[in-house]
Write an enzyme that holds these catalytic residues in place. Structure first.
Site, PDB file in Angstrom:
ATOM      1  N   PRO A 144      -4.969  -6.762  -0.951  1.00  0.00           N
ATOM      2  CA  PRO A 144      -3.560  -6.353  -0.906  1.00  0.00           C
ATOM      3  C   PRO A 144      -3.113  -5.368  -1.980  1.00  0.00           C
ATOM      4  CG  PRO A 144      -3.726  -8.538  -1.829  1.00  0.00           C
ATOM      5  CD  PRO A 144      -5.123  -8.135  -1.419  1.00  0.00           C
ATOM      6  N   CYS A 145      -3.581  -4.139  -1.874  1.00  0.00           N
ATOM      7  CA  CYS A 145      -3.172  -3.104  -2.822  1.00  0.00           C
ATOM      8  C   CYS A 145      -1.679  -2.812  -2.730  1.00  0.00           C
ATOM      9  CB  CYS A 145      -4.002  -1.839  -2.634  1.00  0.00           C
ATOM     10  SG  CYS A 145      -4.044  -1.225  -0.953  1.00  0.00           S
ATOM     11  N   HIS A 146      -1.055  -3.177  -1.606  1.00  0.00           N
ATOM     12  CA  HIS A 146       0.391  -2.960  -1.465  1.00  0.00           C
ATOM     13  C   HIS A 146       1.203  -3.855  -2.399  1.00  0.00           C
ATOM     14  CE1 HIS A 146      -0.538  -6.282   1.310  1.00  0.00           C
ATOM     15  NE2 HIS A 146       0.709  -6.669   1.119  1.00  0.00           N
TER      16      HIS A 146
END
Length: 177
Positions: A144-146
């Protein structure tokens, strides 16, 4: 004599296109492991990443490889934790793998800064390198880079675009509006 070619689906690079509320996504898996999950409008990046990792390969179109497409659809339908334990292989350098492992430790519904990840890796001066590794993540949403934002709480770059990043953070309950 004519030879028959046998394709072992378990070891093939299987590709599916998934429709989501924020755009279609390309999913690539092999041996039951998720290798890539990217928004389809990043097809040039997808091709570059796969070629860099594996050389010239053939992607075989497959509906719902290893059940992974259905799991991604369930995430978008509101079952947020269904992606938590998916087996992934994003490749990358040792440092990138460390960053991506830290990303997977960010709980759904929470955000962290690049600096906090750098601190967990032992050196606050690594914040820019963390940002670079974050940007190279080939497995959107599952890694989850977001969930990474600026130290001041601002929205920072996202390969899928800030509109999608904001949607994902709202979907997970990290943004209230």
């Amino acid at each position: 004599m004519r030879s028959l070619q046998y394709v072992d689906e378990m070891h093939a690079f299987l590709h599916d296109k998934i429709e989501t509320p924020i755009g279609s996504m390309d999913l690539i898996a092999r041996d039951g492991v998720l290798l890539l999950l990217e928004f389809s409008d990043a097809t040039d990046r997808v091709a570059r990443e796969m070629k860099a990792r594996f050389g010239t390969i053939t992607l075989e179109r497959h509906d719902n490889p290893f059940g992974l497409s259905d799991i991604v659809r369930r995430y978008f339908a509101g079952e947020l934790h269904v992606i938590d334990d998916l087996q992934t292989d994003a490749g990358g350098t040792e440092f990138e793998q460390q960053v991506w492992a830290e990303l997977r430790r960010i709980p759904c519904g929470q955000t962290v800064s690049y600096g906090s990840i750098a601190r967990k890796l032992g050196d606050l001066q690594l914040s820019r390198a963390v940002g670079t590794a974050n940007g190279k993540n080939p497995i959107a949403i599952v890694v989850p880079c977001h969930r990474v934002i600026g130290a001041d709480g601002s929205m920072t770059g996202y390969g899928g675009g800030l509109r999608r990043k904001e949607w994902l953070l709202r979907h997970e309950g990290a943004l209230l509006l």
